[in-house]
Motif scaffolding. Structure first.
Motif: not given
Length: 408
Positions: A85-98, A233-237, A239-245
């Motif tokens: 459920d954590d996985r599904d919740a994260l993937l619904e709201r996380l940007p930049h995940v390819v 999608d990019d190494i620069q992403s 920071g923001i993905v880790k903060r949101i996660s």
């Protein structure tokens, strides 16, 4: 004029073959060390980097459970550890995940084959995206789907070495038993492994079952070792993905930090630092060998000057200037050390090719990289050694008095 100097230098060095060979050998060892060790180091790092980059490199982000460092009382109010459920919740709201996959591992489990043979191996439970996320390929059969994962299908895919050890090659169609779970082998993986990627399973000897199915073998351990892998999608992403996660998981886990975020960008920087450090170490070791070789060059040139005092006097009496004498002996020193450097470079390149063939037999993904910088450095330093350590004997010869030299 310089052509004549070169001809004289060649005759002198050839006239003392054994002495010249011993002097050249010391320079050869130094140049050989620089080229061989630098090429092997760069080949290893290139192989490591290529395998990491194939999976995602610095764009990879992992989340796995860990013991909480906060108050124990709040743990009862939520389901502990990382969950689907954590996985599904994260993937619904996380940007930049390819790309993403969730998997777990049961290491060192006994597997009973359909012929009664018992083998110990690593059991991996993965979702339908596991194989594509880890760039695995099937040489026989097929992979299981996400639909088969959701309905707890009793199927599995085995590694290349496991198939060889268990059935001598073709594993598709056989059945295996893991504890109380019996599953049918529907696919067999290629013998591809990722050099330096320290996953919690053996790339060649694993057995992969659907994530929902592996929970039937050992539910507690399977849940405790759940890992979510995401490629951005990019190494620069990162920071923001880790903060949101981090924020989302803290919210879902009632403020408990019972999870860990890990990204590969820091690992890649450490690899680059390690390569630079290895270059310094190689240069230091080879520099010592070249320094010893330079002393050998100076010693030989001093002996050569002492043996050719009468020749120096006659040449000066016939009109040779001190500059001519100095240039002659300096060129001999450069030819001597340059020859040693050239032999060392050629030998180093040859052995690096041979070493690559041997390593590739055990690691098929090994890349053979020639360190061009080391080649030019070895040649340049070898010639520089000839100039540096040949200057003093050349100057000594140039300063001799013609009359005294002839009388001696």
């Amino acid at each position: 004029m310089w052509l004549e100097y070169f001809k004289i230098a060649r005759k002198v060095l050839v006239a003392h073959k054994f002495r010249s060979l011993l002097t050249v050998l010391s320079i050869t060892i130094g140049a050989f060390s620089i080229v061989l060790m630098s090429s092997l180091a760069q080949s290893g790092m290139a192989t490591l980097s290529a395998d990491i980059e194939e999976l995602g490199g610095g764009r990879l982000l992992y989340i796995w459970p860990k013991p909480s460092e906060r108050e124990e009382a709040k743990r009862v109010s939520y389901s502990r550890g990382l969950t689907k459920d954590d996985r599904d919740a994260l993937l619904e709201r996380l940007p930049h995940v390819v790309d993403r996959t969730m998997f777990t591992t049961l290491n060192g489990r006994d597997v009973l084959l359909d012929d009664g043979k018992l083998i110990q191996t690593d059991i991996v439970g993965g979702d339908g995206d596991f194989f594509s996320a880890l760039h695995m390929q099937a040489v026989r059969g097929r992979f299981f789907t996400d639909e088969e994962n959701r309905r707890h299908a009793k199927v599995c895919v085995v590694g290349a070495h496991f198939a060889d050890e268990a059935w001598g090659g073709d594993a598709v169609g056989h059945t295996i038993a893991i504890g109380g779970l019996r599953c049918k082998v529907i696919g067999q993986l290629s013998a591809k492994e990722y050099f330096g990627m320290n996953y919690p399973f053996d790339w060649l000897r694993l057995v992969v079952t659907p994530l929902e199915t592996v929970g039937e073998v050992d539910p507690d351990e399977a849940k405790a070792r759940l890992t979510l892998q995401m490629k951005l999608d990019d190494i620069q992403s990162q920071g923001i993905v880790k903060r949101i996660s981090n924020a989302l998981l803290l919210e879902r886990h009632n403020g408990q930090d019972d999870f860990q975020l890990f990204d590969f960008s820091g690992v890649m920087k450490k690899f680059e630092s390690l390569l630079a450090l290895m270059g310094v170490v190689v240069g230091f070791i080879a520099g010592i060998a070249l320094l010893v070789g330079g002393m050998g060059v100076m010693n030989m040139m001093l002996v050569s000057v002492s043996e050719r005092v009468r020749e120096i006097g006659i040449r000066k009496a016939l009109g040779a200037s001190p500059k001519d004498i100095r240039s002659q002996f300096l060129l001999e020193s450069i030819v001597l050390s340059g020859t040693g450097g050239l032999i060392g470079v050629v030998t180093g390149l040859g052995l690096s090719q041979l070493a690559a063939l041997v390593v590739r037999h055990f690691k098929p993904s090994w890349l053979n990289v020639v360190s061009h910088g080391a080649v030019f450095a070895a040649l340049g330093v070898s010639v520089g050694i000839g100039v540096l350590f040949g200057y003093f004997p050349a100057r000594r010869a140039a300063r001799m008095d013609a009359i005294l030299a002839i009388r001696r």
